[in-house]
Design a protein around this motif. Structure first.
Motif, PDB file in Angstrom:
ATOM      1  N   ARG A 102       2.873   5.358  -5.689  1.00 12.57           N
ATOM      2  CA  ARG A 102       2.907   3.949  -6.046  1.00 12.57           C
ATOM      3  C   ARG A 102       3.011   3.772  -7.558  1.00 12.57           C
TER       4      ARG A 102
ATOM      5  N   ARG B  76     -12.559   9.729  -5.739  1.00 12.90           N
ATOM      6  CA  ARG B  76     -13.270   9.066  -4.650  1.00 12.90           C
ATOM      7  C   ARG B  76     -14.781   9.004  -4.864  1.00 12.90           C
TER       8      ARG B  76
ATOM      9  N   THR C 220     -13.578  -2.413   5.535  1.00 13.25           N
ATOM     10  CA  THR C 220     -13.628  -0.977   5.474  1.00 13.25           C
ATOM     11  C   THR C 220     -14.771  -0.560   4.557  1.00 13.25           C
TER      12      THR C 220
ATOM     13  N   GLN D 252     -12.450  -4.892   1.198  1.00  8.60           N
ATOM     14  CA  GLN D 252     -11.838  -3.595   0.850  1.00  8.60           C
ATOM     15  C   GLN D 252     -12.905  -2.511   0.728  1.00  8.60           C
TER      16      GLN D 252
ATOM     17  N   PHE E  66      -2.026   9.034   6.830  1.00  3.05           N
ATOM     18  CA  PHE E  66      -0.913   8.505   6.050  1.00  3.05           C
ATOM     19  C   PHE E  66      -0.325   9.608   5.180  1.00  3.05           C
ATOM     20  N   ARG E  67       1.014   9.625   5.096  1.00  2.00           N
ATOM     21  CA  ARG E  67       1.633  10.534   4.125  1.00  2.00           C
ATOM     22  C   ARG E  67       1.473   9.878   2.768  1.00  2.00           C
ATOM     23  N   TYR E  68       1.090  10.661   1.779  1.00  3.22           N
ATOM     24  CA  TYR E  68       0.907  10.080   0.450  1.00  3.22           C
ATOM     25  C   TYR E  68       2.198   9.398  -0.002  1.00  3.22           C
ATOM     26  N   SER E  69       2.045   8.184  -0.519  1.00  3.25           N
ATOM     27  CA  SER E  69       3.196   7.437  -1.013  1.00  3.25           C
ATOM     28  C   SER E  69       2.965   7.144  -2.498  1.00  3.25           C
TER      29      SER E  69
ATOM     30  N   ILE F 141       0.816  -1.211   0.000  1.00  4.21           N
ATOM     31  CA  ILE F 141       0.000   0.000   0.000  1.00  4.21           C
ATOM     32  C   ILE F 141       0.858   1.273   0.000  1.00  4.21           C
ATOM     33  N   ARG F 142       1.968   1.221   0.744  1.00  4.34           N
ATOM     34  CA  ARG F 142       2.884   2.361   0.768  1.00  4.34           C
ATOM     35  C   ARG F 142       4.313   1.850   0.592  1.00  4.34           C
TER      36      ARG F 142
ATOM     37  N   GLN G   1     -10.223  10.417   3.467  1.00  3.74           N
ATOM     38  CA  GLN G   1      -8.999  10.655   2.657  1.00  3.74           C
ATOM     39  C   GLN G   1      -8.647  12.140   2.579  1.00  3.74           C
TER      40      GLN G   1
ATOM     41  N   PHE H 183      -4.689   6.860  -6.054  1.00  9.02           N
ATOM     42  CA  PHE H 183      -3.470   6.650  -5.257  1.00  9.02           C
ATOM     43  C   PHE H 183      -3.197   5.174  -4.964  1.00  9.02           C
TER      44      PHE H 183
ATOM     45  N   ILE I 136      -5.234  10.880   3.878  1.00  2.86           N
ATOM     46  CA  ILE I 136      -3.936  10.947   3.195  1.00  2.86           C
ATOM     47  C   ILE I 136      -3.503  12.413   3.174  1.00  2.86           C
TER      48      ILE I 136
ATOM     49  N   PRO J   4     -13.405   5.958   5.710  1.00  2.15           N
ATOM     50  CA  PRO J   4     -12.296   6.760   5.204  1.00  2.15           C
ATOM     51  C   PRO J   4     -12.763   8.005   4.466  1.00  2.15           C
TER      52      PRO J   4
ATOM     53  N   ASP K 138      -9.602   7.183   7.659  1.00  2.00           N
ATOM     54  CA  ASP K 138      -8.261   7.221   7.060  1.00  2.00           C
ATOM     55  C   ASP K 138      -8.120   8.552   6.332  1.00  2.00           C
TER      56      ASP K 138
HETATM   57  N1  SAM Z   1     -10.346   0.157   0.551  1.00  2.00           N
HETATM   58  C1  SAM Z   1     -10.349   1.127   1.573  1.00  2.00           C
HETATM   59  C2  SAM Z   1     -10.764   2.484   0.990  1.00  2.00           C
HETATM   60  O1  SAM Z   1     -10.503   2.777  -0.158  1.00  2.00           O
HETATM   61  O2  SAM Z   1     -11.347   3.292   1.720  1.00  2.00           O
HETATM   62  C3  SAM Z   1      -9.031   1.194   2.349  1.00  2.00           C
HETATM   63  C4  SAM Z   1      -7.865   0.376   1.881  1.00  2.00           C
HETATM   64  S1  SAM Z   1      -6.206   0.788   2.296  1.00  2.00           S
HETATM   65  C5  SAM Z   1      -5.663  -0.795   2.737  1.00  2.00           C
HETATM   66  C6  SAM Z   1      -6.101   1.653   3.788  1.00  2.00           C
HETATM   67  C7  SAM Z   1      -5.698   3.089   3.648  1.00  2.00           C
HETATM   68  O3  SAM Z   1      -4.397   3.245   3.149  1.00  2.00           O
HETATM   69  C8  SAM Z   1      -6.549   3.909   2.697  1.00  2.00           C
HETATM   70  O4  SAM Z   1      -7.802   4.230   3.202  1.00  2.00           O
HETATM   71  C9  SAM Z   1      -5.672   5.123   2.462  1.00  2.00           C
HETATM   72  O5  SAM Z   1      -5.897   6.116   3.438  1.00  2.00           O
HETATM   73  C10 SAM Z   1      -4.261   4.561   2.657  1.00  2.00           C
HETATM   74  N2  SAM Z   1      -3.538   4.526   1.360  1.00  2.00           N
HETATM   75  C11 SAM Z   1      -3.839   3.818   0.259  1.00  2.00           C
HETATM   76  N3  SAM Z   1      -2.963   4.084  -0.731  1.00  2.00           N
HETATM   77  C12 SAM Z   1      -2.080   4.996  -0.241  1.00  2.00           C
HETATM   78  C13 SAM Z   1      -0.946   5.672  -0.774  1.00  2.00           C
HETATM   79  N4  SAM Z   1      -0.547   5.492  -2.020  1.00  2.00           N
HETATM   80  N5  SAM Z   1      -0.283   6.522   0.043  1.00  2.00           N
HETATM   81  C14 SAM Z   1      -0.671   6.734   1.319  1.00  2.00           C
HETATM   82  N6  SAM Z   1      -1.736   6.128   1.867  1.00  2.00           N
HETATM   83  C15 SAM Z   1      -2.443   5.266   1.110  1.00  2.00           C
END
Ligand code: SAM
Length: 450
Positions: free
Chosen positions: A337, A275, A234, A199, A332-335, A50-51, A263, A161, A303, A261, A301
């Motif tokens: 991908r 979203r 989630t 998910q 979470f800090r944006y990562s 994920i990150r 975001q 993301f 970002i 979430p 959650d």
């Molecule tokens: N499927 C769920 C949703 O979309 O709401 C959550 C899945 S994910 C496993 C858990 C969290 O990781 C996400 O809600 C998001 O905040 C965070 N996340 C996902 N991709 C990310 C990225 N590229 N950088 C930082 N955080 C990320």
């Protein structure tokens, strides 16, 4: 003598669930779990993509394991899960000591894959799509009282993301009958609380014939005798229906706890994230939830530092946190991908700014969460007792229906697995302190919670 399996799990609850099933399936082939990597015949890393940080941890662990393998050439090292699915070539290139790489769809075949890797002594790769199988094998000694239950696999959202649609494939729901059978089996072993996992768990059932939904599944699971509590995660705001909100209020075992979430609180950023909702729509849903389910605990959650996020956008996120008053915030800090749309967007935000925003949002969320905790002081709440307190084994610990940890003195009674009334006496930063409430309150709480 049994073979020894050392299993390391990174990432989300779904990975924890998958790891338990892998351990269960391998136990059927005479593998027992060991906490000591040095005595293992097989080491499996269940990975998260994920990150970037999650991936770095795996590569650094594989670096450590290389030495073990040099000392014990018969050792088989396997990488499974999301990173394996996404980067099989990269894993093999950066960690040549890996013998086995397989994605989530191949978990049902883990026994055969491990045996092949041990027998053939050459790398085994398995990352193709595979039919959906409900795995229920669980290792002995897994937490008896609370269990995760995956109700659907995959994700069909296209958040710009996120790698999940590429690592876990299409959305596929398990049938209500298979899920209920699994939960009945868990309850027969002493389980009292399940968390239904997906998910986008609130999109559950729309791919089944005939289609169904999470609200209908709640009803079925609620009927499982002996189960005390149902949680789920989630959810995605886009799929949140009035029917689900009603079910949260009406199905007794569904707890007053909702992870939704957000975001970002900025419509501009939400649109770039794809979203499918605005901040106003999100807040409307929160109002509907809090009206329907008084006292509901909300978590989210976020970002920070998504490409193009300005100070003004970020302030809008802070405003939503202040307004919603979450119990808990995962920031979470944006990562960036590789392979996702946002990775190629202009205006990537520098790391220092991400770090500043992350610290700020955590500070605001901490304050709001502490206020929410303090509001529980003086209340008697039903606690599902799930163990001994970590810091003081003389005390017992459990959770409220809104998912707060409460530690209390059980006066030598073994209350494990029971729902008991506890008066919250003090809110601490990460938990609540309480004391057992009187017998009258106990009877009332038990009558209310089953
Ligand atoms: N499927 C769920 C949703 O979309 O709401 C959550 C899945 S994910 C496993 C858990 C969290 O990781 C996400 O809600 C998001 O905040 C965070 N996340 C996902 N991709 C990310 C990225 N590229 N950088 C930082 N955080 C990320």
């Amino acid at each position: 003598m049994a073979n020894k399996l050392h299993l390391i799990t990174y990432g989300c609850q779904m990975n924890e669930y998958d790891s338990e099933r892998v351990a269960g399936l391998l136990r059927e082939r005479d593998y027992e779990l060991t906490a000591d990597a040095h005595e293992a015949d097989v080491i499996l890393l269940n990975t998260c993509a994920i990150r970037e940080k999650a991936e770095d941890k795996v590569y650094s662990k594989l670096g450590e394991l290389k030495q073990l393998k040099a000392a014990r050439p018969h050792l088989v090292i396997g990488v499974m899960g999301c990173m394996a699915q996404l980067q099989q070539g990269e894993v093999r290139r950066r960690a040549p000591s890996v013998d086995l790489v397989f994605g989530s769809p191949a978990i049902a075949r883990v026994g055969e894959l491990v045996e092949r890797a041990r027998r053939e002594r050459r790398p085994v790769l398995e990352t193709a799509e595979a039919p959906l199988v409900k795995l229920t094998a669980k290792p002995a000694g897994a937490d008896r009282l609370k269990a995760f239950v995956t109700v659907m696999e995959g994700c069909e959202k296209h958040c710009t993301f996120c790698v999940v649609p590429r690592t876990r494939g299409r959305e596929r729901s398990h049938t209500p009958a298979a899920i209920v059978a699994e939960i009945e089996g868990l309850v027969a072993e002493g389980c009292r609380e399940v968390t239904l996992l997906g998910q986008t768990v609130n999109a559950y059932g729309r791919d089944l014939t005939p289609p169904t939904d999470l609200a209908a599944l709640f009803e079925r699971v609620n009927d499982v005798e002996g189960l005390a509590r149902i949680r789920f995660t989630t959810s995605n705001p886009y799929n949140l229906t009035p029917r689900l909100i009603r079910a949260m209020r009406e199905v007794p075992k569904v707890c007053e706890w909702f992870h939704l979430p957000l975001q970002s609180g900025s419509d501009r950023v939400l649109a770039r994230m794809n979203r499918g909702y605005t901040a106003a729509r999100y807040l409307e849903l929160i109002d509907e939830l809090t009206e329907a389910v008084p006292g509901i605990a909300l978590s989210t959650d976020l970002i920070v530092g998504f490409p193009g996020e300005t100070d003004e956008d970020f302030e809008l996120t802070v405003e939503v946190v202040e307004r919603v008053r979450y119990d808990n915030v995962f920031a979470f800090r944006y990562s960036r991908r590789p392979g996702t749309a946002a990775a190629d967007m202009e205006d990537q935000v520098p790391d220092e700014i991400k770090a500043e925003r992350n610290a700020r949002i955590l500070e605001v969320a901490g304050r709001v969460g502490a206020e929410r905790s303090r509001a529980l002081e003086g209340r008697v709440l039903p606690i599902l007792v799930d163990g001994r307190a970590r810091k003081d084994p003389g005390e017992m610990t459990g959770r409220t229906r809104c998912n707060r940890v409460v530690n209390f003195d059980a006066h030598g009674r073994d209350l494990l697995g029971l729902v008991v009334p506890v008066l919250v006496t003090r809110a601490l930063p990460h938990s609540l302190r309480g004391e057992l409430a009187g017998a009258g309150a106990e009877a009332r709480v038990l009558a209310a919670t089953g």
